[in-house]
Scaffold this motif. Structure first.
Motif, PDB file in Angstrom:
ATOM      1  N   LEU A 186       0.844  -1.190   0.000  1.00 27.52           N
ATOM      2  CA  LEU A 186       0.000   0.000   0.000  1.00 27.52           C
ATOM      3  C   LEU A 186       0.881   1.242   0.000  1.00 27.52           C
ATOM      4  CD1 LEU A 186      -2.818  -0.917   2.541  1.00 27.52           C
ATOM      5  CD2 LEU A 186      -3.078  -0.583   0.071  1.00 27.52           C
ATOM      6  N   ALA A 187       0.487   2.222  -0.777  1.00 25.33           N
ATOM      7  CA  ALA A 187       1.270   3.453  -0.864  1.00 25.33           C
ATOM      8  C   ALA A 187       1.351   4.143   0.489  1.00 25.33           C
ATOM      9  CB  ALA A 187       0.660   4.377  -1.913  1.00 25.33           C
ATOM     10  N   VAL A 188       0.291   4.062   1.266  1.00 23.64           N
ATOM     11  CA  VAL A 188       0.300   4.714   2.573  1.00 23.64           C
ATOM     12  C   VAL A 188       1.307   4.049   3.509  1.00 23.64           C
ATOM     13  CG1 VAL A 188      -1.578   3.304   3.550  1.00 23.64           C
ATOM     14  CG2 VAL A 188      -1.166   5.603   4.427  1.00 23.64           C
ATOM     15  N   VAL A 189       1.508   2.734   3.361  1.00 22.29           N
ATOM     16  CA  VAL A 189       2.513   2.028   4.167  1.00 22.29           C
ATOM     17  C   VAL A 189       3.907   2.494   3.767  1.00 22.29           C
ATOM     18  CG1 VAL A 189       3.519  -0.225   4.685  1.00 22.29           C
ATOM     19  CG2 VAL A 189       1.031   0.031   4.551  1.00 22.29           C
ATOM     20  N   ALA A 190       4.119   2.668   2.465  1.00 23.38           N
ATOM     21  CA  ALA A 190       5.409   3.171   1.999  1.00 23.38           C
ATOM     22  C   ALA A 190       5.676   4.560   2.560  1.00 23.38           C
ATOM     23  CB  ALA A 190       5.432   3.204   0.472  1.00 23.38           C
ATOM     24  N   ALA A 191       4.637   5.389   2.611  1.00 24.65           N
ATOM     25  CA  ALA A 191       4.789   6.737   3.160  1.00 24.65           C
ATOM     26  C   ALA A 191       5.184   6.684   4.632  1.00 24.65           C
ATOM     27  CB  ALA A 191       3.494   7.516   2.981  1.00 24.65           C
ATOM     28  N   GLY A 212      11.100   0.252 -10.462  1.00 25.00           N
ATOM     29  CA  GLY A 212      10.518   1.563 -10.253  1.00 25.00           C
ATOM     30  C   GLY A 212      11.157   2.276  -9.088  1.00 25.00           C
ATOM     31  N   ALA A 213      10.738   3.516  -8.908  1.00 23.80           N
ATOM     32  CA  ALA A 213      11.222   4.328  -7.790  1.00 23.80           C
ATOM     33  C   ALA A 213      10.064   5.183  -7.299  1.00 23.80           C
ATOM     34  CB  ALA A 213      12.399   5.204  -8.216  1.00 23.80           C
ATOM     35  N   LEU A 214      10.025   5.387  -6.010  1.00 20.74           N
ATOM     36  CA  LEU A 214       8.926   6.118  -5.387  1.00 20.74           C
ATOM     37  C   LEU A 214       9.472   7.304  -4.625  1.00 20.74           C
ATOM     38  CD1 LEU A 214       5.811   6.008  -4.780  1.00 20.74           C
ATOM     39  CD2 LEU A 214       6.414   4.794  -2.684  1.00 20.74           C
ATOM     40  N   HIS A 215       8.893   8.477  -4.860  1.00 20.27           N
ATOM     41  CA  HIS A 215       9.301   9.686  -4.156  1.00 20.27           C
ATOM     42  C   HIS A 215       8.124  10.187  -3.320  1.00 20.27           C
ATOM     43  CE1 HIS A 215      10.868  13.723  -3.360  1.00 20.27           C
ATOM     44  NE2 HIS A 215      12.039  13.298  -3.788  1.00 20.27           N
ATOM     45  N   MET A 216       8.426  10.816  -2.204  1.00 23.09           N
ATOM     46  CA  MET A 216       7.364  11.347  -1.349  1.00 23.09           C
ATOM     47  C   MET A 216       6.473  12.318  -2.109  1.00 23.09           C
ATOM     48  SD  MET A 216       5.919  11.241   1.588  1.00 23.09           S
ATOM     49  CE  MET A 216       7.054  10.533   2.790  1.00 23.09           C
ATOM     50  N   HIS A 217       7.040  13.038  -3.057  1.00 25.82           N
ATOM     51  CA  HIS A 217       6.239  13.962  -3.857  1.00 25.82           C
ATOM     52  C   HIS A 217       5.174  13.215  -4.666  1.00 25.82           C
ATOM     53  CE1 HIS A 217       9.699  17.141  -3.836  1.00 25.82           C
ATOM     54  NE2 HIS A 217       9.034  17.098  -2.696  1.00 25.82           N
ATOM     55  N   ALA A 266       1.240  13.946  -4.504  1.00 31.14           N
ATOM     56  CA  ALA A 266       0.470  14.257  -5.709  1.00 31.14           C
ATOM     57  C   ALA A 266      -0.742  13.347  -5.846  1.00 31.14           C
ATOM     58  CB  ALA A 266       1.362  14.123  -6.950  1.00 31.14           C
ATOM     59  N   ALA A 267      -0.592  12.089  -5.397  1.00 34.32           N
ATOM     60  CA  ALA A 267      -1.704  11.137  -5.437  1.00 34.32           C
ATOM     61  C   ALA A 267      -2.645  11.304  -4.255  1.00 34.32           C
ATOM     62  CB  ALA A 267      -1.158   9.716  -5.472  1.00 34.32           C
ATOM     63  N   LYS A 268      -2.356  12.270  -3.372  1.00 32.54           N
ATOM     64  CA  LYS A 268      -3.163  12.572  -2.186  1.00 32.54           C
ATOM     65  C   LYS A 268      -3.273  11.380  -1.239  1.00 32.54           C
ATOM     66  CE  LYS A 268      -5.842  16.159  -4.492  1.00 32.54           C
ATOM     67  NZ  LYS A 268      -7.186  16.656  -4.856  1.00 32.54           N
ATOM     68  N   VAL A 269      -2.200  10.584  -1.213  1.00 32.90           N
ATOM     69  CA  VAL A 269      -2.133   9.471  -0.259  1.00 32.90           C
ATOM     70  C   VAL A 269      -1.711  10.003   1.104  1.00 32.90           C
ATOM     71  CG1 VAL A 269      -0.917   7.334   0.307  1.00 32.90           C
ATOM     72  CG2 VAL A 269      -1.671   7.762  -2.048  1.00 32.90           C
ATOM     73  N   VAL A 270      -0.914  11.057   1.099  1.00 30.56           N
ATOM     74  CA  VAL A 270      -0.500  11.714   2.351  1.00 30.56           C
ATOM     75  C   VAL A 270      -0.848  13.189   2.269  1.00 30.56           C
ATOM     76  CG1 VAL A 270       1.352  10.093   2.838  1.00 30.56           C
ATOM     77  CG2 VAL A 270       1.838  12.081   1.409  1.00 30.56           C
TER      78      VAL A 270
END
Length: 329
Positions: free
Chosen positions: A289-294, A316-321, A325-329
């Motif tokens: 889940l993206a929220v877990v990654a955050a 792939g690579a994941l950035h906090m931005h 942008a996806a409004k997950v955080v």
């Protein structure tokens, strides 16, 4: 020109408190009146093979629309049927597998009484919600739920106020009872609210927001620091990944690594990227889940993580931005 009506602060507050007191009392009395009819209604909704169709007109029509929306969003498939439109063709929406919840405080609304025989002929089960147990609608229904109130909050006892509050609250009670009986949880709620905050948090995975393909900054292990900086500037992630021939990450080079490298060497133009990279970069699975990654990023105090496949190759690579942008955080 007529003068505008005026009220004192004390009068406005007294009126508001009286309204809330009357409506709260109506709900207390409704709670005490709940009996097996409510249980039978919940059972009927849970066993419904079609849709729960909620119908009303006027003020109770507004209540019916909201009850249908609440049922639908909490795991009980439902829709609103306007009683007046039903007698002009919309009754075709009704099937034998449906349950009809008919809401009318008087229980004598002509539109609802007109569609009831047609619903009966179809074999549709009927739950009536009225304030008059002796009304025609109450008598024709399979189950009657009594939403009568001692008085309306309206000082003339005319405008539907306490009565519509009671009907709305009982509709909520039906929806929540069905929700709990179905074991409807946050993930289920998110699926019916994909555009809401909870939906984004529970339905968005890392693979949905991570950067992929050419958007991922990476260089081979024999690259110079200058080449790595070009990659970082072009991809705008504040880092680049150092990979081997099979795209397995060997390390990561970030803006922080660059500052530390300059402090140690001064002139870094002739250095290889392996001299300044950080080993064992932080990774996250694509199906997390993206929220877990955050949350992990916050705990690790990093702004990016790498996404690897089952073989350990970079995908792939994941950035906090990206998460913002996806409004997950």
């Amino acid at each position: 020109m007529n003068a505008l009506p005026a009220t004192s602060p004390d009068a406005a507050l007294a009126s508001a408190r009286r309204t809330l007191r009357i409506e709260a009392q109506a709900l207390h009395e409704l709670e005490a009146r709940l009996d097996d009819n409510f249980v039978h209604a919940v059972t009927m909704l849970l066993n419904c093979r079609g849709r729960v169709v909620v119908s009303g007109i006027g003020k109770t029509g507004h209540i019916a629309r909201k009850v249908a929306a609440t049922l639908a969003s909490t795991g009980t498939p439902a829709f609103f049927l306007h009683a007046a439109e039903a007698v002009h063709g919309d009754l075709g929406m009704l099937t034998a597998d449906d349950v009809l919840i008919a809401i009318s405080y008087s229980g004598s609304g002509s539109e609802l009484l007109t569609i009831l025989p047609a619903a009966r002929r179809l074999g549709t089960r009927v739950v009536a919600m009225t304030g008059n147990p002796s009304s025609e609608l109450a008598r024709q229904a399979d189950i009657h739920l009594d939403v009568s109130v001692a008085q309306e909050a309206c000082p003339m006892n005319l405008a539907p106020t306490a009565s519509t509050t009671a009907a709305l609250a009982l509709g909520d009670a039906l929806a929540v009872s069905c929700l709990e009986a179905r074991g409807f949880g946050p993930e289920d709620f998110a699926r019916s609210h994909p555009g809401g905050t909870l939906g984004r948090r529970l339905l968005t995975h890392v693979r949905d927001v991570m950067r992929q393909g050419d958007a991922v900054p990476m260089v081979p292990s024999d690259a110079s620091v200058s080449r790595a900086l070009e990659e970082m500037s072009g991809k705008r992630m504040g880092m680049t990944v150092i990979v081997d021939a099979r795209r397995h990450p060997l390390g990561i080079f970030t803006d922080g690594d660059l500052r530390r490298l300059i402090e140690r060497h001064g002139d870094i133009r002739g250095l290889k990227i392996t001299e300044g990279m950080t080993l064992s970069p932080h990774t996250v699975p694509a199906d997390a889940l993206a929220v877990v990654a955050a949350q992990q990023m916050d705990e690790l105090r990093v702004s990016q993580m790498l996404v690897l496949d089952d073989e350990g190759a970079l995908i792939g690579a994941l950035h906090m931005h990206d998460l913002m942008a996806a409004k997950v955080v």
